[in-house]
Design an enzyme around this catalytic site. Structure first.
Site, PDB file in Angstrom:
ATOM      1  CE  LYS A  78      -3.998   1.917   2.374  1.00 54.72           C
ATOM      2  NZ  LYS A  78      -4.785   2.040   3.827  1.00 54.72           N
ATOM      3  CB  SER A 163      -8.262   3.735   2.141  1.00 48.80           C
ATOM      4  OG  SER A 163      -7.207   2.994   3.360  1.00 48.80           O
ATOM      5  CB  SER A 187      -8.690   0.724   5.357  1.00 47.51           C
ATOM      6  OG  SER A 187      -9.494   2.117   4.974  1.00 47.51           O
TER       7      SER A 187
END
Ligand code: GLN
Length: 497
Positions: A78, A163, A187
């Site tokens: 990420k 997210s 998330s």
């Protein structure tokens, strides 16, 4: 079976048995990224060349019989984790050109164990969102599509969740064997649920936050995604561990999570929180939840109804505490030290121009809410009150875990929605987090496991919540659900439809 379809554990064993090389394994994933990323937009940065060089180094290590837990395994990171000499954007214009000189502890741990990084994944700006629509680098498309009438897939582009949507889409579409994510309000678990994969948010303090771009420091939890519970266990075992550079990191032994996956649930007490029966929740989610409880009962667990009385205050508490901490954390992006600088007439004009050009709508909304709830006149009414309610939410979990060993709930109140949906109504978007935020506020570990498909052929996850630092029971319960559900559905993009 192609190399990209292997589980992480099978790929690891195949590498050790020299059935294929790390170069072949990584090259297969790089080719899949080249083929599918233009459509999915799951990666902001692809590090193909470095990955192939790391694969060669992995092959050399394997040849010497020096394999680490993850030697030669291609992972996606990420883009909230700082990676030395590789651009780290947090999905924001303000960090568009930021190249960290240091490596986050979590990614350093993965590298120590031999993992190969294929790239940095897309996310909602500063991890604020549930859809991946707020990224400055454009939305991520889910690899799944709704099944339309007559077997023709519905054309609507769906969100992968957020997210950590890029990480979830990359793993679901077989562009990586696993990925890192962060979970502040859901998330990891919500995009795992939307994308038909496994994701675990460990206990607060299990994985170091050092070098992870901060959103809300008391809520940020790094954790892994993969396509099986055991794969997640292997990844978490590598990511976790005490880090003196993060004062909230815990000094506790990291147990053998993969072994915990084989424990079963016989004799465990599983709690069903009655407050999670949300009004208006689709009947198929309720049915899947009941099915999950039946699976656990058949595997020897006892099901007990329990109460988490302060659940209804979870979202309101989260949407005060998280923006408050975000407004403080994001004050550092002032055009002086990191990333973007837009020149101005004087210093404060430079700050204003930089922040106006650098931050998107959702981030500004959070900074404004956070600044408001922390302001002298409102601090007691909002922030202080929210902290008190947070303590009550934690107490709910403590009391529940005096009676049961783990909880089972749905992960989300709906399956994936379409691009653009919920965008004009932030509160509706925030409702996505209703089942996930309480575990963040309490810091307890929680996992999403794919358990079935809805009527449109979209994945639905079940959530397993455990006692603080008892990830092992979460893995044990998750593995039983996984086994019983037998979830093998392929995302549309991989099923050729
Ligand atoms: N959807 C939640 C939010 O927008 C959670 C995000 C997260 O966990 N990073 O804040």
């Amino acid at each position: 079976m192609t190399l990209t379809d292997l589980s992480l554990v099978d790929a690891r064993d195949g590498l050790r048995a020299r059935r294929f090389s790390a170069r072949e394994l990584v090259a297969a994933h790089v080719a899949a990224i080249e083929a599918l990323n233009p459509r999915l937009n799951a990666f902001i940065t692809v590090t193909a060349e470095a990955a192939l060089a790391e694969a060669d180094a992995a092959d050399a290590a394997l040849g010497r019989g020096e394999a680490g837990a993850l030697t030669g395994i291609p992972l996606a990171i990420k883009d909230l984790f700082c990676t030395a000499d590789v651009r780290t954007t947090a999905g924001s214009r303000i960090l568009e050109s930021f190249v960290p000189p240091y490596e986050s502890t979590v990614t350093a741990n993965l590298r120590r164990d031999g993992a190969v990084f294929v790239g940095k994944t897309n996310l909602d700006e500063f991890a604020m969102g549930s859809s991946n629509m707020t990224s400055a680098f454009g939305p991520v498309e889910s690899p799944w599509k709704r099944a339309g009438a007559n077997g023709v897939r519905d054309a609507a582009r769906l969100v992968p969740g957020g997210s950590s949507g890029g990480s979830a889409a990359a793993v679901a579409a077989r562009l990586a064997l696993g990925a890192t994510g962060t979970d502040t309000g859901g998330s990891i678990r919500q995009p795992a649920s939307f994308s038909g994969i496994v994701g675990i948010k460990p206990s607060y303090g299990r994985c170091s936050r050092w070098g992870v771009v901060a959103f809300a420091s008391s809520l940020d939890h790094p954790g892994p995604f993969a396509r099986s519970v055991e794969d997640c266990a292997v990844l978490l075992g590598s990511m976790a561990g005490h880090d003196p550079r993060d004062s909230t990191s815990v000094d506790r032994i990291v147990p053998d999570y993969a072994a915990a996956c084989r424990r079963g649930v016989r004799g465990l007490r599983i709690g069903v929180p009655r407050e999670y029966r949300a009004e208006g929740m689709p009947a198929e989610i309720e049915a899947l939840w009941q099915q999950g409880l039946t699976w656990l009962r058949e595997a020897g667990a006892e099901i007990v109804e329990i109460s988490l009385p302060h659940t209804k205050y979870g979202l309101a508490t989260y949407y005060i505490v998280a923006p408050a901490e975000a407004s403080s954390n994001l004050a550092r992006y002032d055009g002086v030290r990191f990333g973007l600088r837009v020149p101005g007439e004087d210093l404060s004009d430079m700050y204003k121009r930089t922040r106006a050009a650098g931050f998107g709508t959702e981030v500004r909304r959070r900074i404004l809410i956070g600044t408001y709830v922390l302001s002298a006149g409102y601090y007691d009414a909002y922030y202080l009150r929210a902290q008190k309610v947070r303590a009550l939410i934690l107490r709910d979990f403590t009391e529940a875990f005096a009676q049961v060993d783990a909880l089972l709930t749905p992960t989300t109140p709906s399956a994936a929605f379409a691009h653009g949906e919920n965008m004009d109504d932030p509160v509706k978007m925030w409702l996505n987090d209703v089942f996930t935020v309480p575990a963040d506020l309490a810091g307890v570990p929680a996992m999403s496991v794919p358990a079935g498909l809805d009527a449109d052929g979209l994945p639905l996850g079940l959530q397993v919540i455990g006692r603080l630092f008892d990830e092992e029971t979460v893995f044990a319960v998750g593995a039983v659900i996984e086994q019983a559900a037998g979830f093998t559905a392929l995302p549309s993009i991989r099923a050729g439809v």
